[in-house]
Design a protein around this motif. Structure first.
Motif, PDB file in Angstrom:
ATOM      1  N   GLU A   1       1.929  10.529  -4.336  1.00  0.00           N
ATOM      2  CA  GLU A   1       1.627  10.874  -2.829  1.00  0.00           C
ATOM      3  C   GLU A   1       3.058  10.997  -2.103  1.00  0.00           C
ATOM      4  O   GLU A   1       3.882  10.556  -2.301  1.00  0.00           O
ATOM      5  N   SER A   2       2.883  12.206  -1.367  1.00  0.00           N
ATOM      6  CA  SER A   2       3.970  12.477  -0.650  1.00  0.00           C
ATOM      7  C   SER A   2       4.238  11.535   0.625  1.00  0.00           C
ATOM      8  O   SER A   2       2.922  11.260   1.200  1.00  0.00           O
ATOM      9  N   LEU A   3       5.156  11.304   1.246  1.00  0.00           N
ATOM     10  CA  LEU A   3       5.335  10.568   2.690  1.00  0.00           C
ATOM     11  C   LEU A   3       4.464  10.940   3.686  1.00  0.00           C
ATOM     12  O   LEU A   3       3.871  10.435   4.457  1.00  0.00           O
ATOM     13  N   GLY A   4       4.249  12.345   3.562  1.00  0.00           N
ATOM     14  CA  GLY A   4       3.627  13.261   4.476  1.00  0.00           C
ATOM     15  C   GLY A   4       1.906  12.837   4.395  1.00  0.00           C
ATOM     16  O   GLY A   4       1.200  12.462   5.301  1.00  0.00           O
ATOM     17  N   GLU A   5       1.590  12.850   2.899  1.00  0.00           N
ATOM     18  CA  GLU A   5       0.342  12.707   2.811  1.00  0.00           C
ATOM     19  C   GLU A   5      -0.187  11.240   3.315  1.00  0.00           C
ATOM     20  O   GLU A   5      -1.267  10.980   3.810  1.00  0.00           O
ATOM     21  N   ILE A   6       0.766  10.191   2.996  1.00  0.00           N
ATOM     22  CA  ILE A   6       0.565   8.844   3.191  1.00  0.00           C
ATOM     23  C   ILE A   6       0.475   8.602   4.713  1.00  0.00           C
ATOM     24  O   ILE A   6      -0.460   7.800   5.145  1.00  0.00           O
TER      25      ILE A   6
ATOM     26  N   GLY B   1       2.496  -1.259  17.195  1.00  0.00           N
ATOM     27  CA  GLY B   1       1.345  -1.073  17.746  1.00  0.00           C
ATOM     28  C   GLY B   1       1.026   0.354  18.085  1.00  0.00           C
ATOM     29  O   GLY B   1      -0.159   0.571  18.846  1.00  0.00           O
ATOM     30  N   GLY B   2       1.911   1.369  17.731  1.00  0.00           N
ATOM     31  CA  GLY B   2       1.650   2.779  18.080  1.00  0.00           C
ATOM     32  C   GLY B   2       0.607   3.170  17.206  1.00  0.00           C
ATOM     33  O   GLY B   2      -0.078   2.748  16.129  1.00  0.00           O
ATOM     34  N   ARG B   3      -0.048   4.496  17.519  1.00  0.00           N
ATOM     35  CA  ARG B   3      -1.150   5.141  16.838  1.00  0.00           C
ATOM     36  C   ARG B   3      -0.702   6.026  15.705  1.00  0.00           C
ATOM     37  O   ARG B   3      -1.562   6.435  15.053  1.00  0.00           O
ATOM     38  N   ARG B   4       0.475   6.548  15.840  1.00  0.00           N
ATOM     39  CA  ARG B   4       0.856   7.678  15.070  1.00  0.00           C
ATOM     40  C   ARG B   4       1.689   7.183  13.916  1.00  0.00           C
ATOM     41  O   ARG B   4       2.882   6.884  14.490  1.00  0.00           O
ATOM     42  N   TRP B   5       1.380   7.635  12.840  1.00  0.00           N
ATOM     43  CA  TRP B   5       2.405   7.345  11.664  1.00  0.00           C
ATOM     44  C   TRP B   5       3.553   8.748  11.383  1.00  0.00           C
ATOM     45  O   TRP B   5       2.880   9.872  11.391  1.00  0.00           O
ATOM     46  N   TRP B   6       4.644   8.655  11.223  1.00  0.00           N
ATOM     47  CA  TRP B   6       5.501   9.686  10.814  1.00  0.00           C
ATOM     48  C   TRP B   6       5.973   9.469   9.530  1.00  0.00           C
ATOM     49  O   TRP B   6       6.377   8.180   9.081  1.00  0.00           O
TER      50      TRP B   6
ATOM     51  N   ARG C   1       0.755  -1.268   0.219  1.00  0.00           N
ATOM     52  CA  ARG C   1      -0.082   0.259   0.018  1.00  0.00           C
ATOM     53  C   ARG C   1       1.006   1.490  -0.008  1.00  0.00           C
ATOM     54  O   ARG C   1       0.728   2.141  -0.799  1.00  0.00           O
ATOM     55  N   ILE C   2       1.853   1.458   0.885  1.00  0.00           N
ATOM     56  CA  ILE C   2       2.772   2.615   1.063  1.00  0.00           C
ATOM     57  C   ILE C   2       3.368   2.868  -0.228  1.00  0.00           C
ATOM     58  O   ILE C   2       3.527   3.782  -0.748  1.00  0.00           O
ATOM     59  N   ARG C   3       3.964   1.713  -0.888  1.00  0.00           N
ATOM     60  CA  ARG C   3       4.662   1.608  -2.053  1.00  0.00           C
ATOM     61  C   ARG C   3       3.937   2.259  -3.165  1.00  0.00           C
ATOM     62  O   ARG C   3       4.253   2.995  -4.254  1.00  0.00           O
TER      63      ARG C   3
ATOM     64  N   ASN D   1      -2.951   7.519   9.421  1.00  0.00           N
ATOM     65  CA  ASN D   1      -3.274   7.794  10.745  1.00  0.00           C
ATOM     66  C   ASN D   1      -5.063   8.151  10.769  1.00  0.00           C
ATOM     67  O   ASN D   1      -5.469   7.598  11.635  1.00  0.00           O
ATOM     68  N   THR D   2      -5.421   8.642   9.664  1.00  0.00           N
ATOM     69  CA  THR D   2      -7.013   8.768   9.187  1.00  0.00           C
ATOM     70  C   THR D   2      -7.548   7.349   9.613  1.00  0.00           C
ATOM     71  O   THR D   2      -8.678   7.234   9.823  1.00  0.00           O
ATOM     72  N   ASP D   3      -6.765   6.415   8.824  1.00  0.00           N
ATOM     73  CA  ASP D   3      -7.536   4.932   8.710  1.00  0.00           C
ATOM     74  C   ASP D   3      -7.269   4.317   9.943  1.00  0.00           C
ATOM     75  O   ASP D   3      -7.873   2.919   9.837  1.00  0.00           O
ATOM     76  N   ARG D   4      -6.698   4.838  10.997  1.00  0.00           N
ATOM     77  CA  ARG D   4      -6.304   4.118  12.293  1.00  0.00           C
ATOM     78  C   ARG D   4      -5.602   2.927  12.176  1.00  0.00           C
ATOM     79  O   ARG D   4      -5.855   1.929  12.678  1.00  0.00           O
ATOM     80  N   VAL D   5      -4.525   2.873  11.105  1.00  0.00           N
ATOM     81  CA  VAL D   5      -3.599   1.635  10.832  1.00  0.00           C
ATOM     82  C   VAL D   5      -2.543   1.711  12.130  1.00  0.00           C
ATOM     83  O   VAL D   5      -1.569   2.843  12.176  1.00  0.00           O
TER      84      VAL D   5
END
Length: 86
Positions: free
Chosen positions: A53-58, A72-77, A44-46, A63-67
């Motif tokens: 899409e930029s890495l920030g948009e991804i 097991g964290g909740r925040r993607w960087w 999906r990311i690739r 984060n919006t999709d709560r992946v």
């Protein structure tokens, strides 16, 4: 506690037996970090990055999709998955 006459270790015989039984056990859970990301998520990311899409948009979309992250964290960087982008 003064040493127990039966074991000489300060432990009762039943506690000493329990301790020696634990020493011989192997760990069934591996210590350290969990395995990496699932292959579907890497795909999906690739794919999104290949579409421009930029890495920030991804990261915002994940984060919006709560992946959850691989830990097991909740925040993607964006820097977290830069190694997975082509």
């Amino acid at each position: 506690m003064p040493p127990d006459a039966s074991t000489g270790t300060g432990l009762t015989a039943s506690t000493a037996a329990g301790k020696s039984a634990q020493i011989g056990r192997r760990r069934t859970v591996r210590p350290g970090r969990k395995p990496g990301l699932p292959p579907e998520l890497i795909t999906r990311i690739r794919g999104e990055h290949a579409k421009g899409e930029s890495l920030g948009e991804i990261a915002r979309r994940l984060n919006t999709d709560r992946v959850p992250t691989s830990q097991g964290g909740r925040r993607w960087w964006p820097s977290r998955y830069a190694p997975f982008s082509p």
